[in-house]
Design an enzyme around this catalytic site. Structure first.
Site: not given
Length: 108
Positions: A42-43
């Protein structure tokens, strides 16, 4: 292709400085290998007006975004969630072709 190589070098240096270079995958952007599986990290890339957050408020924001990802993806995502806060200088914002400044936003 050259731009991709530059981005890969920047990402590699970021991970090295953060002490998490072992999370880099040689085959995919923002992926890691754990127990033989490749999973997406996740970014979140948050752009905020420069000089509007204290170190404490940055930590609070990073924690909140990390918590949100863990809520959606499960606790397994917490350890690999990457939150990047980018401070945009005054006049570095634009909406609808108009440059926004702190004065226009009522913060001067």
């Amino acid at each position: 292709m050259a731009g991709r190589r530059v981005a890969d070098r920047i990402r590699t240096e970021f991970y090295r400085r953060a002490g998490i270079e072992d999370l880099l995958s040689s085959t995919a952007s923002l992926c890691i290998t754990t127990t033989g599986k490749v999973i997406t990290m996740p970014f979140a890339n948050l752009k905020v007006p420069a000089d509007t957050l204290t170190p404490e408020s940055k930590k609070k924001l990073i924690d909140a975004v990390t918590d949100a990802y863990a809520t959606v993806y499960g606790e397994r995502a917490r350890a690999t969630t990457l939150v990047l806060l980018e401070e945009v200088p005054d006049g570095g914002w634009g909406v609808g072709g108009n440059v926004l400044t702190a004065e226009m936003l009522g913060r001067s």
